[in-house]
Enzyme design. Structure first.
Site, PDB file in Angstrom:
ATOM      1  N   GLY A  28      32.140  63.597  23.690  1.00 39.79           N
ATOM      2  CA  GLY A  28      33.125  63.596  22.267  1.00 39.79           C
ATOM      3  C   GLY A  28      32.922  62.584  21.467  1.00 39.79           C
TER       4      GLY A  28
ATOM      5  CG  LEU B   2      31.906  58.691  22.407  1.00 42.28           C
ATOM      6  CD1 LEU B   2      33.282  58.506  23.267  1.00 42.28           C
ATOM      7  CD2 LEU B   2      31.412  57.096  22.588  1.00 42.28           C
TER       8      LEU B   2
ATOM      9  CE1 TYR C 136      12.723  60.423   8.315  1.00 44.42           C
ATOM     10  CE2 TYR C 136      12.377  58.133   9.073  1.00 44.42           C
ATOM     11  CZ  TYR C 136      12.998  59.492   8.845  1.00 44.42           C
ATOM     12  OH  TYR C 136      14.402  59.105   9.616  1.00 44.42           O
TER      13      TYR C 136
ATOM     14  NE  ARG D 217      12.783  58.950   3.895  1.00 44.33           N
ATOM     15  CZ  ARG D 217      14.000  58.905   4.478  1.00 44.33           C
ATOM     16  NH1 ARG D 217      14.106  59.118   5.904  1.00 44.33           N
ATOM     17  NH2 ARG D 217      15.088  59.659   3.808  1.00 44.33           N
TER      18      ARG D 217
ATOM     19  N   GLY E 171      18.443  66.392   4.701  1.00 41.20           N
ATOM     20  CA  GLY E 171      18.588  64.827   4.328  1.00 41.20           C
ATOM     21  C   GLY E 171      20.200  64.686   4.799  1.00 41.20           C
TER      22      GLY E 171
ATOM     23  CB  ALA F 241      24.644  66.858  16.001  1.00 42.97           C
ATOM     24  N   GLY F 242      25.048  64.823  13.715  1.00 42.02           N
ATOM     25  CA  GLY F 242      26.050  63.765  13.350  1.00 42.02           C
ATOM     26  C   GLY F 242      26.320  63.987  11.786  1.00 42.02           C
ATOM     27  CG  ASP F 243      23.785  64.401   9.111  1.00 44.31           C
ATOM     28  OD1 ASP F 243      24.011  63.407   8.847  1.00 44.31           O
ATOM     29  OD2 ASP F 243      22.546  64.878   8.967  1.00 44.31           O
TER      30      ASP F 243
HETATM   31  O1  CKP Z   1      21.869  61.708  12.282  1.00 42.52           O
HETATM   32  P1  CKP Z   1      21.671  63.211  12.003  1.00 42.52           P
HETATM   33  O2  CKP Z   1      20.722  63.613  13.156  1.00 42.52           O
HETATM   34  O3  CKP Z   1      22.742  63.858  11.926  1.00 42.52           O
HETATM   35  O4  CKP Z   1      20.558  62.936  10.763  1.00 42.52           O
HETATM   36  C1  CKP Z   1      19.642  64.151  10.559  1.00 42.52           C
HETATM   37  C2  CKP Z   1      19.073  63.708   8.950  1.00 42.52           C
HETATM   38  O5  CKP Z   1      18.159  62.389   6.593  1.00 42.52           O
HETATM   39  C3  CKP Z   1      17.873  64.550   8.973  1.00 42.52           C
HETATM   40  O6  CKP Z   1      18.062  65.727   7.957  1.00 42.52           O
HETATM   41  C4  CKP Z   1      16.755  63.695   8.100  1.00 42.52           C
HETATM   42  O7  CKP Z   1      16.311  64.273   6.952  1.00 42.52           O
HETATM   43  C5  CKP Z   1      17.451  62.514   7.811  1.00 42.52           C
HETATM   44  O8  CKP Z   1      18.626  62.422   8.752  1.00 42.52           O
HETATM   45  C6  CKP Z   1      16.693  61.237   7.759  1.00 42.52           C
HETATM   46  O9  CKP Z   1      16.346  60.869   6.815  1.00 42.52           O
HETATM   47  O10 CKP Z   1      16.163  60.786   9.015  1.00 42.52           O
HETATM   48 MG    MG Z   2      23.196  60.394  12.650  1.00 42.76          MG
END
Ligand code: CKP
Ligand code: MG
Length: 312
Positions: free
Chosen positions: A229, A225, A103, A105, A33, A255-257
């Site tokens: 970077g 980016l 999903y 959800r 998440g 990676a973004g998290d």
């Molecule tokens: O933007 P990211 O790839 O870093 O995010 C990944 C997460 O919460 C993943 O853990 C997933 O559960 C979620 O984004 C989502 O709800 O898509």
């Molecule tokens: Mg992200």
């Protein structure tokens, strides 16, 4: 608390084989998440973090709470909801290096969050409220919950850091964009990727994306980016930070998290903007080298060692 957040954490089932999911027989399961990925990343670095949410009163919900708490994140304000299940998602590894998510959800326990789930004193006492665009896209009541949390943070002078994390499958294009722009306008620091900037502002130019975030009221924007970077723009300064090299990307999701965890840690430590963005790039890179969203996030020692080694 250093950082508090709210959002949905699910159980992720990843197939062991590549190809269409319908033929997959074996899965491994993990928790995932966006918000808890970032909070866990921060907890691994030694910060105090807390998460507000709902899970189903079921076995998977208990696993999520135990795992998030086990990583050191406070879960005192996570409720078990008897009336709805814990959300799930599956990842299809279409080929070795590309994946799709499915999903399960809708109507999940987390999608039933309401403003009453916002623990006001928890936000008021935190340094930073961290939000992503996923939570307000889950349901109308989740949207109200996020706006309520924003109000509490603003009334108490708590900084709001926002990753738009656009999930097109959860958003109605027009309504979704307006809602996310409203959050950008109320937040202090925005962390978009290029495709998110394009969705919000119809431009792939990082400088323009940052300028738009600031025009709406943000004090700072850091545009991710990927392999190139990141670009940052504050009230005083702007510039690029190079990416950390990654030989093989095993799993880009998360990676973004990780990037957000690095940036938040730099802000909490009052580091320079360059150092802050660098940390984001370093953790983002480390997160892609390991399967799963939290498994590649470093502790403080590993992060320092990695950054010192590459920066030499
Ligand atoms: O933007 P990211 O790839 O870093 O995010 C990944 C997460 O919460 C993943 O853990 C997933 O559960 C979620 O984004 C989502 O709800 O898509
Ligand atoms: Mg992200």
């Amino acid at each position: 608390m250093d950082v508090v957040s709210l959002g949905e954490t699910m159980i992720l089932f990843s197939p062991e084989e590549t190809g269409q999911l319908r033929y997959n027989q074996n899965y491994s399961s993990r928790i995932a998440g966006a918000e808890t990925n970032t909070l866990i990343g921060l907890a691994k670095l030694g910060y105090q973090t807390g998460w507000m949410s709902r899970v189903g009163k079921d076995e998977l919900g208990k696993r999520i709470i135990a795992s998030v708490r086990g990583e050191g994140v406070d879960t005192s304000f996570v409720k078990e909801d008897e009336s709805a299940p814990t959300g799930l998602f599956l990842k299809e590894r279409t080929t070795v290096d590309s994946s799709k998510v499915f999903y399960y959800r809708k109507f999940s326990a987390a999608s039933k969050m309401t403003p009453a789930d916002v623990e006001e004193s928890y936000i008021a006492k935190a340094e930073i409220l961290y939000l992503t665009g996923i939570t307000p896209a889950l349901s109308d009541s989740c949207k109200e919950t996020v706006f309520h949390a924003i109000k509490v943070a603003r009334n108490n002078g708590v900084k709001i850091v926002f990753d738009p994390n656009i999930r097109k499958t959860l958003l109605d294009e027009k309504v979704g964009r307006d809602m996310l722009l409203e959050i950008v306008a109320k937040a202090d620091i925005i962390l978009p990727g290029i495709s998110e900037g394009d969705y919000l502002f119809q431009t792939k130019d990082c400088k323009q994306i940052a300028a738009e975030c600031k025009r709406l009221g943000a004090e700072m924007a850091i545009v991710k980016l990927g392999e190139e970077g990141a670009y940052y723009s504050t009230s005083k300064d702007s510039g690029y930070i190079e990416a950390y090299p990654v030989k093989t990307v095993l799993d880009p999701i998360g990676a973004g998290d990780g990037f957000a965890a690095g940036v938040l840690s730099g802000l909490l430590d009052a580091r320079s903007i360059q150092e802050t963005v660098k940390r984001g790039c370093a953790i983002g890179a480390l997160a892609t080298r390991v399967s799963g969203d939290i498994e590649g996030l470093p502790d403080r020692e590993a992060l320092d060692e990695y950054m010192n080694r590459i920066d030499k």
